[in-house]
Every structure is written in structure tokens, then in C-alpha cells.
Design an enzyme around this catalytic site. Structure first.
Site, short mmCIF file in Angstrom:
data_model
loop_
_atom_site.label_atom_id
_atom_site.label_comp_id
_atom_site.label_asym_id
_atom_site.label_seq_id
_atom_site.Cartn_x
_atom_site.Cartn_y
_atom_site.Cartn_z
N ALA A 63 0.85 -1.19 0.00
CA ALA A 63 0.00 0.00 0.00
C ALA A 63 0.88 1.24 0.00
CB ALA A 63 -0.91 -0.01 1.22
N VAL A 64 0.75 2.07 -1.01
CA VAL A 64 1.62 3.23 -1.19
C VAL A 64 0.76 4.49 -1.10
CG1 VAL A 64 3.38 4.29 -2.67
CG2 VAL A 64 3.10 1.80 -2.65
N PHE A 65 0.52 4.93 0.12
CA PHE A 65 -0.39 6.06 0.35
C PHE A 65 0.31 7.24 1.02
CE2 PHE A 65 -3.48 2.33 1.16
CZ PHE A 65 -3.66 2.13 -0.20
N THR A 99 2.47 14.56 5.10
CA THR A 99 1.01 14.50 5.21
C THR A 99 0.50 13.62 6.34
OG1 THR A 99 0.92 12.71 3.58
CG2 THR A 99 0.72 14.97 2.75
N GLU A 114 -12.38 0.36 7.04
CA GLU A 114 -13.01 -0.45 8.08
C GLU A 114 -12.32 -1.81 8.19
OE1 GLU A 114 -17.52 1.41 7.54
OE2 GLU A 114 -17.06 -0.61 6.83
N GLY A 159 14.75 -6.97 34.83
CA GLY A 159 15.90 -6.62 34.00
C GLY A 159 16.04 -7.52 32.79
N GLU A 161 -2.29 2.63 10.54
CA GLU A 161 -3.71 2.46 10.17
C GLU A 161 -4.60 3.47 10.89
OE1 GLU A 161 -4.59 0.73 7.73
OE2 GLU A 161 -2.85 -0.57 7.45
N GLU A 178 -5.42 8.92 18.18
CA GLU A 178 -6.13 10.19 18.15
C GLU A 178 -7.09 10.27 16.96
OE1 GLU A 178 -2.46 10.51 20.51
OE2 GLU A 178 -2.90 9.75 18.51
#
Length: 559
Positions: free
Chosen positions: A290-292, A297, A417, A517, A540, A544
Site C-alpha cells: 500500500a503506497v499512500f 502529510t 473499516e 531486567g 492504520e 487520536e
């Protein structure tokens, strides 16, 4: 308090049907009233002349997001009731989970919900302190808060788990239970023994494992049988993703891009595009990416600047993308670009199906007009993250999804969704693995002459980890069922991701604390699980963003 005994007292100890317990039903009613008061308070701040004012939403973000958490918490409790209705028995482990869950989250509703590590939504923030006091004055709520999440119940739950009891996870469907069993066995044999080494080496998931996952149907769960997929729903996809993510989030995430690409093409593709790509995605022959996202932005997709220009040879793509998962080894890019520079915002965006040659270690990006640089990350490894640059990369004329320009954002929105439900399922798997690691370590680690699980602060953590895992799981399944009914479920998907991501991080953090630890040492698996869990609140759609989606959706549907 034992819910079974409450029911027995109210029914004279004569009826075998013990659910729903009156206290639970009454407490839910009281919580519904509290959520209604929160809604009214937020509406008074953000609704102007009968319309939700976006500027007021931003100005009142704390109250708006707090309301989203109230609705999410209430919905999680509702799903817990539905789960218990079919599975809990008097005196069972499941009854303890319900008691602890209601006791804790009713207390959070009335006292303050953690929205982050140092952010709480308290009733005063929304101006509903009086409503919170009324909630706590309800007899059922008061009893559950006082004795539901009690030290005795937490200790009893951990002791039962320590004794070999398990918390019910059947979905009441033989097919779904068989899917869980198949993928759990695969994860136990082929993922868990090797995942931590792959993580430390920053290695790609081996091709042989990808091929085995493809043979199991991982990449075609939701693709129609007519195109070689399994033709199953989002609930099945959740089970598959959950089990793989329990082994390693990289394995559970490998199917995310196939899920997004498959849904994009199935919903918006031309007949030729469906025939070309869906069978190959379902079989695992084609691995999509997915290249969004772009460097400046983030979630503001309306600000994308990557351009796709139509020419004699097709489309020429120029621009930069970032945080692109599995970019080098992928064969197909679902790429969002601006096709009209004169149209601002979302309207000028179009979606493309851009084929590319699969890269290698020696030449990760052999396609002309495309280069990439790896982004080194703390966790979420196995596929690798990249910054990509396009300088006149060519795509054929028929690469435009659906053959329609200017529809890219709308097409992508239809997949949000499913993607967010799938991400919630990844979080559920991570939350479970964190619990398993914390539990096993607490049983085996001895201090001061006894296993550390004997110490209340350790067993308390484990009890809440188990409860939160169930709540996150059932809320995720609820969202998936709504999606499978064909209903709009952006609110439910947002709730599932919001709650499950917090549960995964809380469980991982608590499990590492139990390790002490040793948990900070790279050789221990929990160090990887902690890093993997952290990303879930970011990608995804950050927490917020989910809160914004939930609140706006509720405000608009009830306006």
C-alpha cells in the site's frame, strides 16, 4: 462478589440459567445513562445551529476524544456480556473475567479513562462530574466497582489459569474453530520458534514461510471463490490474523496489504482488473504493498502531492512516499496519487494498480523511475519499511483503478473499516503473546524462595492482562461481525483498533515489567513484543484519529 452467587440469591438457587446477572444488566443501563450525559455535554460544545462544527471539534479535542473513549469502553463491556452469555458458567473462569472487567471499567468510566500513558479523560473534563456521581450511586455499579475487580477475584483468576484452566475462545462455529486450530498449529511450528531470530537479524519473513502461508489461504481469506479466494468474511480474517500475530506481528501483518488490495480491486476494479489481480493475490503469487502516506502529510491524505500525469505511454508518476511496508519484495503497488493539480484536497486523488518487479537484496528497487531507502525501525520487522521516490515511473493506461479518475480517496475509504479491524486483530494476537510470556516467566522465575507469580503485584498484572485480552478480542470480533453483515462500521472498527492497541501495549509493558531486567535484554522475546506492540497505536490511523472518527460518527448519527 461472585456473579453466580448473586444470580443464585435472586433466583432462590433453583434455576440453572444464571445469566444475565441482574447487577450486570442494571450496571449497563446506568453506564448507558452516563454515556448519554457525556454525549449531551460534548454536543453542547461542538454543535452550532444544529450542525457539528469542525473548528469546535478541534478546539474541544480533549472532551471530544474523552467521549469517544467512554463510548468505546461501554461498547467493550457490552461485547463482554454477549461473550459471557454463551460461554460463562457459575463459578467459571469466564465469570471471573466478567466480574473483574466490569469492576475495572465501570471504575474508569466514573473516575477517569486513560487515553495515553499520561492523559486521562476525567468527568470534570467533560463537565459531567454530577453524572459520574450518579453513576457511582447506582447500587449495581457500586457493588461491581467495590468487589468486581477485587484482589480476591484477581488472585482466583490467576490461580485457576495456573491450575490449567483456560478462558473460552470458541466462536461457536466449527469452521471458525477449525481455522483457529489450523493457524495456531502452523504458528506454533513455523513462526514462534524462529520469529525472534528473524527480528534480531532484521530479516524478511522467509519465502518458504510466505509460500506455506499462501497454501493455507492466508492471502485470499476475503477474496471471492470465483477469483480463487476462500470467500470467507472479516471474522475469519480476524482469527487468522490473531493467530499469526501471536507468533509474530510481521506474520500477521503480511496479509494486511493483500486484504487492502483485494478489497480495493473487488469493490472498485474493472472486470479486467479483477480477473488480472485477484486470483494472483489470493494464491500469494502477487504480494501487494500500500503506497499512500507521504513525508509531510501523515493522516492528512488530502494534502498528497505525488502526481500521476497521463501521457501517450500511459501514466507518469512523480513524487515521494514514506512508511511503505514490504515495498521491495512486493509485486503490485496500490498507489494513491494526484491526477488533477487544479483540484485541491481529496477530489483530485486517484488510485492506481502499479505492477513492479520484485526486488532482491542486491537490487531492492529494479523498476525504472523508482528508488527506495530503508527506514530502520525498533520493531514491526519482517517486511521492512521504506521511503520511496518516483521520478517519471511509468504505469499503463489501464492501471487506473476502476478506470475512474478522482475517485481514489473514496475508494480507499471503503477499505478503512476492514484494515482497522484487521489491525485490531493483530493487536489481539500481540496482547495474547505478551500475556503468555509474562505468565510463563512468572511461573518459572523464583525469588525469595518462591515463584514470583505468588506475589500479588505480579498476579494482579497477569489478571488484568487476561481480562483486557478478552475485552479487546470480543470488541474486535463484534466489529468484524458488523462488517460481515454488510453494515457501515467505521465507528465499531475504530473502537476495536483503539481499545485493542491500548491493550496490546499495556500487556507488553506489564509483561516486560514482570521479566524485570531480563525483559530489557534483547535475547528475551518480550523485548521484541514490546517494540511490536508500540506501533499498533500509530499505523492504520493513530489513536487520536480513531477517537476523532468515533466521536464525529456518534455526534453525526445522533444529531
Amino acid at each position: 462478589m461472585c456473579l453466580a452467587s448473586v444470580r443464585a440469591r435472586s433466583a432462590g438457587c433453583m434455576t440453572p440459567a444464571w445469566w444475565p446477572v441482574p447487577e450486570i444488566a442494571a450496571a449497563l443501563d446506568a453506564a448507558e445513562g452516563y454515556a448519554a450525559a457525556a454525549l449531551a455535554a460534548v454536543r453542547a460544545r461542538v454543535v452550532v445551529d444544529g450542525t457539528v462544527d469542525p473548528r469546535a471539534i478541534d478546539r474541544e479535542q480533549r472532551a471530544v476524544h474523552g467521549y469517544a473513549w467512554i463510548e468505546t469502553t461501554l461498547t467493550a463491556l457490552r461485547t463482554l456480556v454477549r461473550w459471557a452469555d454463551a460461554r460463562a458458567e457459575p463459578g467459571s473462569v469466564e465469570a471471573l473475567v466478567v466480574e473483574i472487567g466490569f469492576g475495572e471499567y465501570l471504575a474508569q468510566l466514573s473516575g477517569g479513562i486513560p487515553m495515553g500513558q499520561n492523559e486521562f479523560c476525567r468527568p470534570a473534563d467533560l463537565g459531567i462530574a454530577a453524572a459520574a456521581a450518579t453513576l457511582m450511586q447506582d447500587d449495581a455499579v457500586a457493588r461491581l466497582v467495590a468487589s468486581g475487580n477485587s484482589a480476591a477475584n484477581r488472585a482466583a483468576l490467576v490461580e485457576r489459569l495456573r491450575g490449567g484452566d483456560g478462558i473460552a475462545e470458541t466462536l461457536g462455529d466449527p469452521t471458525l474453530d477449525a481455522v483457529r486450530d489450523q493457524f495456531r498449529r502452523f504458528t506454533e511450528a513455523r513462526i514462534l520458534p524462529f520469529a525472534h531470530r528473524w527480528h534480531l537479524d532484521n530479516a524478511l519473513i522467509p519465502d518458504a514461510i510466505v509460500a506455506e502461508m499462501a497454501a493455507l489461504g492466508t492471502f485470499g481469506v476475503c477474496i471471492d471463490e470465483a477469483y480463487g479466494g476462500l470467500g470467507l468474511g472479516k471474522l475469519t480474517m480476524c482469527v487468522v490474523t490473531e493467530e499469526l500475530s501471536r507468533g509474530w506481528i510481521g506474520a500477521g501483518s503480511l496479509g494486511t496489504r493483500s486484504e487492502i488490495a483485494g478489497e480495493l480491486i473487488a469493490l472498485a476494479g474493472t472486470d479486467a482488473q479483477k480477473a488480472e489481480w485477484l486470483p494472483r493475490i489470493a494464491s500469494g503469487e502477487v504480494l501487494p504493498t500500500a503506497v499512500f502516506t507521504e513525508p509531510d502529510t501523515g493522516s492528512d491524505l488530502g494534502g498528497l502531492t505525488t502526481r500521476a500525469t497521463r501521457g501517450a505511454e500511459g501514466w507518469s508518476i512523480t513524487g515521494a512516499k514514506t512508511w511503505i511496508t514490504h515495498a521491495a519484495r512486493s509485486d503490485l503497488m496500490t498507489l494513491l496519487a494526484r491526477t488533477r493539480s487544479d483540484v485541491p484536497g481529496y477530489a483530485g486523488l486517484s488510485m492506481f494498480l502499479v505492477a513492479k518487479p520484485r526486488g532482491s537484496d542486491a537490487a531492492p528497487f529494479p523498476a525504472p523511475g523508482m528508488t527506495g531507502t530503508e527506514i530502520e525501525v525498533l520493531g514491526y520487522r519482517g517486511m521492512r519499511e521504506y521511503e520511496l521516490a518516483f521520478d517519471g515511473m511509468l504505469a499503463p493506461a489501464d492501471a487506473l483503478l476502476g478506470g475512474e479518475a478522482g475517485q481514489g480517496f473514496k475508494q480507499l475509504m471503503r477499505t478503512f473499516e476492514g484494515a482497522r479491524i484487521q489491525t485490531a486483530a493483530r493487536a489481539v494476537g500481540v496482547a495474547r503473546r505478551a500475556f503468555e510470556l509474562g505468565f510463563d516467566y512468572a511461573v518459572g522465575r523464583r525469588q525469595f524462595g518462591r515463584p514470583i507469580i505468588d506475589f500479588p503485584r505480579v498476579s494482579d498484572k497477569l489478571a488484568m492482562m487476561a481480562v483486557d485480552h478478552v475485552l479487546a478480542r470480543e470488541l474486535t470480533y463484534f466489529a468484524a461481525r458488523e462488517k460481515d453483515k454488510g453494515r457501515r462500521c467505521d465507528i465499531e472498527a475504530g473502537m476495536a483498533k483503539l481499545f485493542a492497541a491500548r491493550a496490546a501495549w499495556a500487556n507488553a509493558d506489564a509483561a516486560l515489567q514482570i521479566h524485570g531486567g531480563n525483559g530489557y535484554a534483547l535475547e528475551y522475546e518480550i523485548s521484541r513484543v514490546l517494540c511490536d506492540a508500540r506501533i499498533l497505536n500509530i499505523f492504520e490511523g493513530a489513536a487520536e484519529i480513531q477517537a476523532q472518527v468515533i466521536a464525529r460518527g456518534r455526534l453525526q448519527e445522533r444529531n
